[in-house]
Each structure stands twice: as C-alpha cells, then as structure tokens.
Design a protein around this motif. Structure first.
Motif, PDB file in Angstrom:
ATOM      1  N   LYS A   1      -9.092   4.391  -0.832  1.00 30.12           N
ATOM      2  CA  LYS A   1      -9.920   5.071   0.159  1.00 30.12           C
ATOM      3  C   LYS A   1      -9.406   6.485   0.394  1.00 30.12           C
ATOM      4  O   LYS A   1      -8.214   6.753   0.267  1.00 30.12           O
TER       5      LYS A   1
ATOM      6  N   THR B   1     -13.460   5.959  -5.088  1.00 32.56           N
ATOM      7  CA  THR B   1     -12.959   4.879  -4.249  1.00 32.56           C
ATOM      8  C   THR B   1     -13.191   3.520  -4.897  1.00 32.56           C
ATOM      9  O   THR B   1     -14.032   3.374  -5.784  1.00 32.56           O
TER      10      THR B   1
ATOM     11  N   PRO C   1       4.233  10.253  -0.089  1.00 31.95           N
ATOM     12  CA  PRO C   1       3.588   9.273   0.791  1.00 31.95           C
ATOM     13  C   PRO C   1       4.118   9.354   2.214  1.00 31.95           C
ATOM     14  O   PRO C   1       5.267   9.713   2.444  1.00 31.95           O
TER      15      PRO C   1
ATOM     16  N   GLU D   1      -7.075  11.579   4.984  1.00 34.34           N
ATOM     17  CA  GLU D   1      -6.026  10.585   4.853  1.00 34.34           C
ATOM     18  C   GLU D   1      -6.461   9.562   3.820  1.00 34.34           C
ATOM     19  O   GLU D   1      -7.629   9.156   3.784  1.00 34.34           O
ATOM     20  N   SER D   2      -5.542   9.152   2.963  1.00 31.26           N
ATOM     21  CA  SER D   2      -5.923   8.270   1.857  1.00 31.26           C
ATOM     22  C   SER D   2      -4.944   7.118   1.726  1.00 31.26           C
ATOM     23  O   SER D   2      -3.792   7.199   2.173  1.00 31.26           O
ATOM     24  N   VAL D   3      -5.422   6.052   1.097  1.00 28.13           N
ATOM     25  CA  VAL D   3      -4.600   4.869   0.909  1.00 28.13           C
ATOM     26  C   VAL D   3      -4.931   4.231  -0.435  1.00 28.13           C
ATOM     27  O   VAL D   3      -6.091   4.220  -0.866  1.00 28.13           O
TER      28      VAL D   3
ATOM     29  N   GLU E   1       0.817  -1.204   0.000  1.00 30.64           N
ATOM     30  CA  GLU E   1       0.000   0.000   0.000  1.00 30.64           C
ATOM     31  C   GLU E   1       0.854   1.259   0.000  1.00 30.64           C
ATOM     32  O   GLU E   1       2.035   1.244   0.351  1.00 30.64           O
TER      33      GLU E   1
ATOM     34  N   ALA F   1      -4.106   0.504  -2.023  1.00 35.25           N
ATOM     35  CA  ALA F   1      -3.569  -0.795  -1.623  1.00 35.25           C
ATOM     36  C   ALA F   1      -3.888  -1.850  -2.659  1.00 35.25           C
ATOM     37  O   ALA F   1      -4.897  -1.759  -3.369  1.00 35.25           O
TER      38      ALA F   1
ATOM     39  N   ARG G   1       0.245   5.336   1.363  1.00 38.20           N
ATOM     40  CA  ARG G   1      -0.643   6.209   2.136  1.00 38.20           C
ATOM     41  C   ARG G   1      -0.233   7.670   1.978  1.00 38.20           C
ATOM     42  O   ARG G   1       0.950   7.982   1.847  1.00 38.20           O
TER      43      ARG G   1
END
Length: 207
Positions: free
Chosen positions: A159, A164, A206, A186-188, A133, A190, A135
């Motif tokens: 996310k 999304t 990141p 906050e985002s990710v 992932e 993955a 972030r």
C-alpha cells in the motif's frame, strides 16, 4: 544498537551511521574496507583466504577454511549471540555472485529468527521480512522492489506505492514486484506467511 558487518565484496561507500554502542565486525577481506574508511572494528572474523597475511589490529576469530558458514554468516552468528537484533552488511554485494547470493540468504536467515538485516548495494539496500511488515515515511523517494524470497509468499499487501497489492500470493519464479516506486504517501509492504525481499534506495530507511 546494531551489528555492522563489513564483508569482502565491492565497496560502494554505503554504510549506516555507526554509534559507540554498535558492534562492528570485519568478515575476512572486510577488514580492508574498515581500514580504508578509518574504522577500527571490535572484531575480525574469517579464514583469511581473501585478506591474506595482514596484521589485524583488533580481536580476531580464526575460522577453518573448510566450513559450512561463510565468514559473513559466522559474523552474524556472533552478533546474534551478543544479543543484537539489527544487522547491517556492507560491502556484501558485487564481486563474486555466489557471495552476493549467500548474503541475500543471510537476510532470510535473520528474518526467520525475528531479526532484521540490511544488505547495502550500489545505491540500494535490501532487507528481508518474514510474516511481518516494512513501513516507509511519506517523505521516501525513489524506486522499490518486492520479491518472494523463500518459495511462495502469502497474504502480500503493498500500500502507498505506485503499484499496490492486497492479500496476494507472490512466487519466487515471477518478478511482479520489480520497478515499483514511492509516491509521497506513507507506505507498507506486508506478508502474512512467507518471506519477502524489499529493495529501496540507500537514502531511505524503514520507519
């Protein structure tokens, strides 16, 4: 500690902050970019087909013209041998499209070895993540792109961005991940199985 490589593509002026513990390698014509920026690399690597007959003021590794690795990939291999986990490739896009594609493949090469690579373009950075992932902080702003880099990517979750995904399959023949954006959360990004390219602005990084 990071390995910073200057390649022979277009110099858009983007680069990470270089600290004393970092390893700076010039890949062939990337030596000219270093000189222009007032940077003395610890090492210059290449077959010198692009740089030509230039006096190089640092340690050098001479490569044969007929080889499988690009000069940039040869520089990456040296960085791996010296124990580096994070690689930043500057001046690695623009110019010849085949070298841009080769440098994108270098990101996948690094990701599959558990390393992280960053390729700096004009206003954007590309990284690749395999079975893992990336972030970003809530303060991140700008556009984001997510693309399957190596065939199908399974279990893709995105996310905290405008658009999304949850446990999705992304394929290399459908650019569904283009033109996403940060929205102050906050985002990710993955992926459970496979490799993704993630594209983000140069003033974002990141966490």
């Amino acid at each position: 500690m990071k390995c910073v490589i200057f390649a022979g593509g277009t110099d858009y002026g983007a680069a990470p902050v270089i600290s004393p513990d970092d390893l700076v390698i010039a890949a062939d014509a990337g030596y000219s970019a270093c000189v222009k920026r007032g940077i003395t690399p610890q090492l210059a690597v290449g077959d010198w087909d692009s740089l030509g007959d230039t006096d190089i003021g640092c340690e050098r590794v001479d490569l044969p013209a007929d080889k499988d690795d690009t000069d940039t990939l040869a520089a990456i291999r040296i960085g791996i041998e010296q124990g580096f986990e994070e690689f930043h490739v500057c001046c690695g896009t623009g110019g010849r499209i085949d070298h841009t594609l080769a440098n994108l493949q270098c990101l996948v090469f690094l990701a599959k070895q558990g390393k992280r690579g960053f390729l700096y373009d004009d206003g954007a950075v590309v990284t690749a993540v395999s079975d893992g992932e990336v972030r970003f902080a809530a303060s991140a702003k700008g556009g984001v792109g997510v693309f399957a880099a190596d065939g199908n990517a399974y279990g893709v979750t995105v996310k905290g961005l405008k658009y999304t995904l949850e446990d999705a399959v992304m394929t290399a023949d459908f650019p569904v991940g283009v033109s996403n954006s940060f929205i102050g959360q906050e985002s990710v990004v993955a992926v459970k199985k496979g490799t993704l390219y993630v594209v983000f602005p140069t003033d974002v990084f990141p966490v």
